[in-house]
Scaffold this motif. Structure first.
Motif, PDB file in Angstrom:
ATOM      1  N   GLU A   1       7.160  10.850   1.963  1.00  0.00           N
ATOM      2  CA  GLU A   1       6.160  11.712   1.352  1.00  0.00           C
ATOM      3  C   GLU A   1       4.838  10.972   1.382  1.00  0.00           C
ATOM      4  O   GLU A   1       4.779   9.806   0.944  1.00  0.00           O
ATOM      5  CB  GLU A   1       6.572  12.009  -0.086  1.00  0.00           C
ATOM      6  CG  GLU A   1       5.901  13.236  -0.650  1.00  0.00           C
ATOM      7  CD  GLU A   1       6.405  13.524  -2.055  1.00  0.00           C
ATOM      8  OE1 GLU A   1       5.561  13.731  -2.935  1.00  0.00           O
ATOM      9  OE2 GLU A   1       7.646  13.515  -2.232  1.00  0.00           O
ATOM     10  N   GLY A   2       3.807  11.610   1.924  1.00  0.00           N
ATOM     11  CA  GLY A   2       2.490  10.975   1.943  1.00  0.00           C
ATOM     12  C   GLY A   2       2.061  10.593   0.544  1.00  0.00           C
ATOM     13  O   GLY A   2       2.229  11.374  -0.392  1.00  0.00           O
ATOM     14  N   GLY A   3       1.537   9.372   0.389  1.00  0.00           N
ATOM     15  CA  GLY A   3       1.073   8.926  -0.914  1.00  0.00           C
ATOM     16  C   GLY A   3       2.120   8.171  -1.720  1.00  0.00           C
ATOM     17  O   GLY A   3       1.791   7.547  -2.733  1.00  0.00           O
ATOM     18  N   SER A   4       3.367   8.211  -1.247  1.00  0.00           N
ATOM     19  CA  SER A   4       4.404   7.473  -1.991  1.00  0.00           C
ATOM     20  C   SER A   4       4.371   5.995  -1.603  1.00  0.00           C
ATOM     21  O   SER A   4       3.746   5.608  -0.626  1.00  0.00           O
ATOM     22  CB  SER A   4       5.785   8.084  -1.730  1.00  0.00           C
ATOM     23  OG  SER A   4       6.093   8.009  -0.359  1.00  0.00           O
ATOM     24  N   GLU A   5       5.057   5.182  -2.398  1.00  0.00           N
ATOM     25  CA  GLU A   5       5.042   3.737  -2.151  1.00  0.00           C
ATOM     26  C   GLU A   5       5.957   3.379  -0.983  1.00  0.00           C
ATOM     27  O   GLU A   5       7.067   3.921  -0.860  1.00  0.00           O
ATOM     28  CB  GLU A   5       5.524   2.985  -3.403  1.00  0.00           C
ATOM     29  CG  GLU A   5       4.581   3.087  -4.586  1.00  0.00           C
ATOM     30  CD  GLU A   5       3.202   2.543  -4.266  1.00  0.00           C
ATOM     31  OE1 GLU A   5       3.112   1.450  -3.669  1.00  0.00           O
ATOM     32  OE2 GLU A   5       2.201   3.213  -4.593  1.00  0.00           O
TER      33      GLU A   5
ATOM     34  N   PRO B   1       0.341   6.596   3.957  1.00  0.00           N
ATOM     35  CA  PRO B   1      -0.807   7.514   4.075  1.00  0.00           C
ATOM     36  C   PRO B   1      -0.401   8.981   3.966  1.00  0.00           C
ATOM     37  O   PRO B   1       0.720   9.356   4.301  1.00  0.00           O
ATOM     38  CB  PRO B   1      -1.332   7.225   5.487  1.00  0.00           C
ATOM     39  CG  PRO B   1      -0.791   5.899   5.854  1.00  0.00           C
ATOM     40  CD  PRO B   1       0.509   5.764   5.145  1.00  0.00           C
ATOM     41  N   SER B   2      -1.324   9.743   3.479  1.00  0.00           N
ATOM     42  CA  SER B   2      -1.114  11.186   3.515  1.00  0.00           C
ATOM     43  C   SER B   2      -2.229  11.756   4.387  1.00  0.00           C
ATOM     44  O   SER B   2      -3.283  11.158   4.508  1.00  0.00           O
ATOM     45  CB  SER B   2      -1.170  11.772   2.109  1.00  0.00           C
ATOM     46  OG  SER B   2      -2.324  11.321   1.455  1.00  0.00           O
TER      47      SER B   2
ATOM     48  N   ASP C   1       0.830  -1.200   0.000  1.00  0.00           N
ATOM     49  CA  ASP C   1       0.000   0.000   0.000  1.00  0.00           C
ATOM     50  C   ASP C   1       0.872   1.261   0.000  1.00  0.00           C
ATOM     51  O   ASP C   1       2.056   1.217   0.355  1.00  0.00           O
ATOM     52  CB  ASP C   1      -0.912   0.042   1.238  1.00  0.00           C
ATOM     53  CG  ASP C   1      -2.097  -0.898   1.087  1.00  0.00           C
ATOM     54  OD1 ASP C   1      -2.271  -1.455  -0.027  1.00  0.00           O
ATOM     55  OD2 ASP C   1      -2.828  -1.085   2.069  1.00  0.00           O
ATOM     56  N   ALA C   2       0.254   2.371  -0.354  1.00  0.00           N
ATOM     57  CA  ALA C   2       0.962   3.649  -0.315  1.00  0.00           C
ATOM     58  C   ALA C   2       1.031   4.149   1.125  1.00  0.00           C
ATOM     59  O   ALA C   2       0.181   3.828   1.954  1.00  0.00           O
ATOM     60  CB  ALA C   2       0.239   4.662  -1.190  1.00  0.00           C
TER      61      ALA C   2
END
Lengths: 474, 189
Positions: free
Chosen positions: A333-337, A316-317, A313-314
């Motif tokens: 970084e939020g949203g990164s793998e 979280p942001s 999962d990515a």
């Protein structure tokens, strides 16, 4: 014809009830008898001092068992057989435990003992941990022993002194939290992934004030080492303890261990232990259901053990303070793998995952492979007994040939107080239990993971789903 | 030693949730065999850099141990390790009470054994305190009352036995020792 009906009770209530020296009243807490106190060098010196100051004796040295684990070096002794401590204070602390145990007639497994090891690894290995017992230790991961159907929990140093002096504790009755886990685990998923998933689901404070009982088909199918891994991290959701009802798996593990009952005592003990289970119809204060078939290899992404995602999962942001603080500390970084993040250090060890099963799993995946260049890997068995068994199976050679370090037993880089630590900014994939800021070294960034995920990440030099190295073998 | 039963002070706020005991006192300082003098290590990594110099962003820079004896923190304060060094460090640093909407069990227990008051309040009260740092508060153990400047009296829950022991100067180990005959009966039962 029917027996007079007894109220249906939970496993916890049965063990609690058996140990009440005095019931709780409106004005006073219960007095709970403690069957076994485990001791180590870090949280006991001030307790022994207090007894000395008051002129009190240790009431039941026969109900104490001590070892050295937190402050001890994991590097081998020099050619003269001398172990080199990180600091003189660390050595003084260990020396003090030797003196305190000798003065009070307490069995201590020090440097020369074949049982020395992390207190929550060596206790069960010796058979000291048994179903239905109350067990305490000045260590929050004491919940580990609940895997045997014991009520086991961590206490502070003042309470260590209470138990030394009276073999009892003042306790208010906690709530019960049933966690039912059903279904078969996917390939590459183990007890560590299950407990990380559970903590992620209920939150880092989701168990506060409660004793957890883990049950269901997934739990029944687990071996004792897996159950210990799961119970071990109960404190990471704030729970006082975690328990699993004893069964044939428990009895088979215990049989023949040095401190387990023998002969006729064994048969009688097993008969009694079989009664230690939650009755049909008994109620938990709260019940949580977990579908084990949906659990993926899981890792933490943040700065407490409740910040959990599936490895693919990515990250979280979010704009809330906790998320931003975590992302900032972790340099994510939020949203990164998550998968693919470069890894500096891999640590396999700790009271969560340093047992033979953990080492075997990791070694099997690593056999014939190398730790990625630029990645450091530390493998620290949980006890001398585990170390010897692992070496007899050649696991040490697999790790060493892969380029990992194979160490002597101890808590090591789990809390990094013995000198085994990661550097500032290092990303550590760790089989331990806490990813708090600075836990594994100042500025070190911890990702909690299973032994399989740790091994896969060591080979790849990046956070890696173990399935990437397991698919071909199936 | 009995607790005065009342703490009157301005608050000092750390608006962070899940402050674990590794933050309160890092593991590297646990090789001590003493319980005194740990205030210098309290929130060590928040206050000092790798070389031991004060960090420019030290959130405790403005802390005044004379006028700010009540720490207000985010929820789940004291989670993690069972180290009693955490309340020892907080007390030595100058705090006499901590207000939060939730405490970790072992930390709460350890604090009460040492006279550091864990005052658990509703989230709305905690939020109000965190949003208004430096408010004057009065904590009264015997009436379980937290009085907040501009907010009035708020009742908080406190284990009555611990409160009783604290204010009467009753030592919990002495209390246990008084039950020696029952303990012996239990062992022989």
């Amino acid at each position: 014809m029917s027996e007079p009906s007894q109220p249906a009770t939970t496993l916890f209530e049965k063990v609690w009830q058996r140990h009440l020296v005095r019931e709780e009243s409106a004005r006073t807490p219960a007095i709970l008898y403690i069957d076994l106190q485990l001791l180590h060098e870090v949280t006991s010196p001030q307790a022994f001092d207090e007894l000395k100051r008051r002129g009190l004796k240790v009431r039941r040295p026969d109900r104490c068992l001590a070892t050295i684990d937190h402050s001890t070096p994991t590097t081998p002794p020099d050619s003269d057989g001398v172990y080199h401590y990180h600091t003189p204070e660390a050595k003084a602390q260990v020396d003090m435990l030797h003196v305190n145990c000798a003065e009070n007639g307490i069995e201590l497994h020090g440097w020369d003992s074949p049982h020395r090891g992390i207190v929550h690894v060596m206790g069960p290995e010796m058979g000291a941990t048994q179903p239905g017992m109350t067990i305490v230790c000045g260590d929050s991961h004491t919940a580990t022993h609940g895997a045997f159907g014991a009520l086991a929990f961590g206490i502070g140093t003042t309470e260590v002194g209470h138990v030394l002096a009276t073999q009892c504790l003042l306790q208010s009755r906690p709530k019960t939290l049933g966690i039912r886990i059903e279904g078969s685990l996917k390939k590459g998923v183990g007890a560590k992934d299950v407990i990380l998933h559970v903590i992620g689901a209920i939150g880092v404070d989701g168990g506060t004030g409660s004793v957890i009982e883990y049950f269901g088909s997934t739990v029944s199918a687990m071996d004792m080492e897996s159950r210990m891994t799961m119970c071990n991290m109960s404190i990471e959701c704030g729970a006082k303890a975690g328990m699993v009802a004893p069964d044939e798996t428990t009895f088979a593990y215990l049989k023949g261990r040095p401190l387990a009952p023998r002969g006729e005592d064994w048969a009688a003990a097993v008969e009694d232990w079989k009664t230690l289970k939650t009755d049909p119809g008994a109620r938990y204060d709260r019940l949580v259901e977990i579908d084990a078939t949906k659990i993926e290899p899981s890792v933490t992404w943040g700065i407490n053990p409740g910040m959990v995602i599936a490895i693919d999962d990515a990250i979280p942001s979010g704009a809330d303070h906790s998320t931003l603080d975590a992302l900032n500390y972790m340099q994510f970084e939020g949203g990164s793998e998550m998968a693919g993040q470069p890894v500096d250090v891999v640590f396999i060890g700790s009271c969560t995952n340093s047992r033979l099963r953990d080492l075997r799993e990791a070694a099997e995946l690593m056999k014939g492979r190398k730790v990625a260049s630029g990645t450091r890997m530390l493998v620290v068995p949980g006890s001398e007994a585990t170390r010897k068994e692992a070496e007899a199976e050649g696991l040490d050679r697999i790790f060493l040939q892969a380029g990992a370090e194979w160490r002597e037993p101890g808590c090591s880089m789990c809390l990094a107080m013995n000198g085994d630590s990661a550097g500032p900014g290092d990303l550590v994939v760790s089989t331990s239990n806490r990813n708090f800021k600075g836990r594994q070294g100042r500025g070190a960034r911890t990702i909690l993971a299973s032994p399989l995920t740790a091994a896969a990440s060591a080979i790849a030099g990046r956070v890696t789903n173990p399935l990437e190295f397991m698919e071909a073998e199936s | 030693m009995s607790h005065p039963g009342v703490v009157e002070s301005s608050t000092f706020c750390l608006p962070v949730h899940n402050i674990d005991t590794d933050q309160i006192i890092p593991g590297q300082f646990l090789t001590t065999t003493e319980r005194e003098g740990l205030g210098r290590f309290c929130f060590y990594s928040w206050r000092f850099d790798e070389s031991g110099n004060e960090r420019p962003d030290n959130p405790l820079k403005a802390f005044d141990s004379v006028s700010q004896q009540v720490l207000v923190a985010g929820s789940n304060f004291g989670c993690g390790s069972s180290r009693e060094h955490a309340p020892w460090a907080l007390l030595d640093f100058g705090f006499r009470a901590v207000i939060s909407s939730q405490f970790a069990d072992i930390f709460r227990n350890n604090s009460l054994k040492n006279g550091l008051l864990p005052v658990q309040v509703d989230e709305s009260v905690a939020d109000h305190l965190l949003e208004n740092p430096g408010l004057s508060v009065r904590i009264d153990i015997s009436s379980h009352t937290l009085s907040v400047e501009g907010l009035g009296d708020i009742e908080f829950s406190l284990d009555p036995f611990s409160a009783y022991c604290l204010t009467r100067g009753i030592d919990q180990l002495d209390f246990l020792l008084e039950n020696e005959p029952e303990i012996t009966d239990f062992e022989q039962g």
